[in-house]
Design a protein around this motif. Structure first.
Motif, PDB file in Angstrom:
ATOM      1  N   VAL A 329     -40.404 -25.273 -72.680  1.00  0.00           N
ATOM      2  CA  VAL A 329     -39.069 -24.914 -72.197  1.00  0.00           C
ATOM      3  C   VAL A 329     -39.064 -24.779 -71.102  1.00  0.00           C
ATOM      4  O   VAL A 329     -37.435 -24.085 -70.312  1.00  0.00           O
ATOM      5  CB  VAL A 329     -39.532 -23.287 -73.019  1.00  0.00           C
ATOM      6  N   VAL A 330     -40.436 -25.027 -70.244  1.00  0.00           N
ATOM      7  CA  VAL A 330     -39.806 -24.918 -68.159  1.00  0.00           C
ATOM      8  C   VAL A 330     -40.642 -26.534 -68.336  1.00  0.00           C
ATOM      9  O   VAL A 330     -42.009 -26.791 -69.127  1.00  0.00           O
ATOM     10  CB  VAL A 330     -40.263 -23.879 -67.865  1.00  0.00           C
ATOM     11  N   GLY A 331     -39.963 -27.048 -67.151  1.00  0.00           N
ATOM     12  CA  GLY A 331     -40.980 -28.633 -67.386  1.00  0.00           C
ATOM     13  C   GLY A 331     -40.823 -28.919 -65.948  1.00  0.00           C
ATOM     14  O   GLY A 331     -39.460 -28.563 -64.839  1.00  0.00           O
ATOM     15  N   GLY A 332     -42.237 -29.568 -64.851  1.00  0.00           N
ATOM     16  CA  GLY A 332     -41.652 -29.798 -63.307  1.00  0.00           C
ATOM     17  C   GLY A 332     -42.706 -30.190 -62.915  1.00  0.00           C
ATOM     18  O   GLY A 332     -43.691 -30.333 -63.720  1.00  0.00           O
ATOM     19  N   GLY A 333     -42.905 -30.429 -61.902  1.00  0.00           N
ATOM     20  CA  GLY A 333     -44.310 -31.186 -60.677  1.00  0.00           C
ATOM     21  C   GLY A 333     -43.546 -31.549 -59.623  1.00  0.00           C
ATOM     22  O   GLY A 333     -42.212 -31.659 -59.512  1.00  0.00           O
ATOM     23  N   ARG A 334     -44.211 -32.474 -58.497  1.00  0.00           N
ATOM     24  CA  ARG A 334     -44.088 -32.620 -57.335  1.00  0.00           C
ATOM     25  C   ARG A 334     -43.976 -34.338 -57.661  1.00  0.00           C
ATOM     26  O   ARG A 334     -44.688 -34.724 -58.110  1.00  0.00           O
ATOM     27  CB  ARG A 334     -45.867 -32.667 -56.720  1.00  0.00           C
ATOM     28  N   TYR A 335     -42.539 -34.821 -56.511  1.00  0.00           N
ATOM     29  CA  TYR A 335     -42.533 -36.127 -57.197  1.00  0.00           C
ATOM     30  C   TYR A 335     -41.674 -36.024 -55.289  1.00  0.00           C
ATOM     31  O   TYR A 335     -40.969 -36.776 -55.166  1.00  0.00           O
ATOM     32  CB  TYR A 335     -40.991 -36.234 -58.452  1.00  0.00           C
ATOM     33  N   ASP A 336     -42.959 -36.584 -54.644  1.00  0.00           N
ATOM     34  CA  ASP A 336     -42.713 -36.779 -53.394  1.00  0.00           C
ATOM     35  C   ASP A 336     -42.604 -37.951 -52.995  1.00  0.00           C
ATOM     36  O   ASP A 336     -41.998 -38.920 -51.678  1.00  0.00           O
ATOM     37  CB  ASP A 336     -43.981 -37.116 -52.721  1.00  0.00           C
ATOM     38  N   ARG A 337     -42.373 -39.332 -53.751  1.00  0.00           N
ATOM     39  CA  ARG A 337     -41.980 -40.373 -53.972  1.00  0.00           C
ATOM     40  C   ARG A 337     -40.121 -40.631 -54.424  1.00  0.00           C
ATOM     41  O   ARG A 337     -39.403 -41.820 -53.649  1.00  0.00           O
ATOM     42  CB  ARG A 337     -42.344 -41.969 -54.873  1.00  0.00           C
TER      43      ARG A 337
END
Length: 365
Positions: A329-337
């Motif tokens: 129901v929620v998704g996320g994360g770090r995307y430094d590129r």
């Protein structure tokens, strides 16, 4: 609570925390999403053309449009954004137009604290809209990349290992021949077979230059050449020692503290230096606990990985225990590129998450 009410409640929370609401145009350049997410996204987008023939698409998600807006207004300066509105994507068994809300933190250098803040706000947001018992699943692309690099694999082999893991097929996929790619590029692969690596790489780069190709999907001509070399030389195999280490890592699961202890033991016994990635992992866990989050209830899985090149570190999803389809129901994360792929002159740290409101609305009733 309706989906519209949920957006208003979430935006109020995020704006209170300094994440200004933005609303990028619904029509977006299609090539940006294809370059960064692969051809698979094209089959799921609603595509049209403008008067000049350029391909446009109905916005399939918010993160890339928000990042493009940030680059145009703030560059490398830090800023936080919230959003809520319709996105458009073909989904089997689900509607093609649905509402999403979310937030993105771009440019902050306090990586561990920002990661914890995003997860904390995601859980607080879910509670505000009626879902207080979501199950949190964690992963870490930074740990995975650090381990693969520490094993001393070639760049091409590293990429193939990562692809095998994020595809969900595991290391067994490395022994499967890439039949489609071999057939599509048989002539080029035959031409470079047996050549010295540097000569073969230069040959492929020359072919790409003649074709006017500089970058594809965020990869340079040199990186594309390395992928062809890997196919020609069949470099997908792993040594027994490297495979054993990877298999042991992929079996690690538990709460974040248990996972960190298991990875530290693995690194020590394998003689690998994973200290930087592990320190960040444990620092993030500390910030989560400092926010009052019950980290012992979170589940880390080493096999949880994202199938996009720009994810670089912490990733998470929240699942509703009442759903039987396993969809978050929620998704996320770090995307430094990502911002560098979009035109930034250097990597810009970024992390965020999205709420799938159509899934939440049914769950929270």
């Amino acid at each position: 609570m309706t989906e519209t009410d949920a957006i208003l409640a979430l935006i109020a929370l995020f704006e209170r925390e300094g994440y200004a609401r933005v609303e990028p145009p619904v029509l977006q350049p299609a090539d940006v999403f294809v370059d960064l997410s692969g051809e698979d996204i094209r089959r799921r987008m609603f595509v049209t053309q403008d008067a000049s023939g350029a391909e446009l698409c109905l916005r399939p998600e918010y993160t890339i449009p928000v990042c493009l807006r940030h680059l145009g207004t703030h560059g490398a300066e830090p800023a936080g954004y919230s959003y809520g509105g319709p996105v458009f994507r073909m989904r089997p068994g689900e509607t093609g137009e649905f509402l999403q809300a979310g937030l993105e933190s771009i440019g902050r250098r306090d990586i561990a604290a920002t990661d914890a803040e995003i997860l904390g706000l995601a859980l607080e947001g879910l509670e505000r809209i009626g879902l207080a018992d979501g199950r949190v699943r964690l992963g870490d692309m930074g740990l995975l990349n650090a381990l693969v690099e520490a094993l001393g694999l070639s760049p091409a082999a590293r990429r193939r290992v990562i692809r095998a893991i994020v595809s969900g097929r595991g290391l067994e996929a490395l022994s499967e021949p890439d039949a489609q790619a071999q057939a599509e590029h048989a002539g080029l692969l035959a031409a470079i077979e047996g050549q010295a690596p540097q000569a073969a790489k230069a040959f492929v780069e020359d072919i790409l230059s003649i074709a006017g190709i500089a970058r594809v999907g965020g990869r340079s001509a040199g990186e594309i050449a390395e992928r062809f070399l890997a196919r020609a030389a069949n470099r997908g195999g792993l040594g027994d020692e490297a495979r054993a280490v990877l298999e042991r890592y992929l079996a690690i699961s538990g709460d974040p503290d248990q996972a960190a202890e298991a990875v530290r033991l693995l690194a020590k016994e394998a003689g690998l230096d994973l200290s930087q990635a592990l320190d960040l992992f444990e620092e993030r866990t500390g910030f989560m606990a400092a926010r009052g989050l019950d980290v012992s209830a979170f589940s880390f899985s080493a096999t949880f990985a994202r199938n996009l090149d720009y994810y670089t570190g912490f990733i998470f999803e929240v699942q509703d225990p009442r759903r039987t389809d396993g969809k978050p129901v929620v998704g996320g994360g770090r995307y430094d590129r990502l911002l560098e792929h979009l035109g930034a002159r250097e990597p810009i740290p970024a992390v965020g998450c999205s709420f799938w409101l159509d899934r939440i609305a049914g769950s929270a009733r």
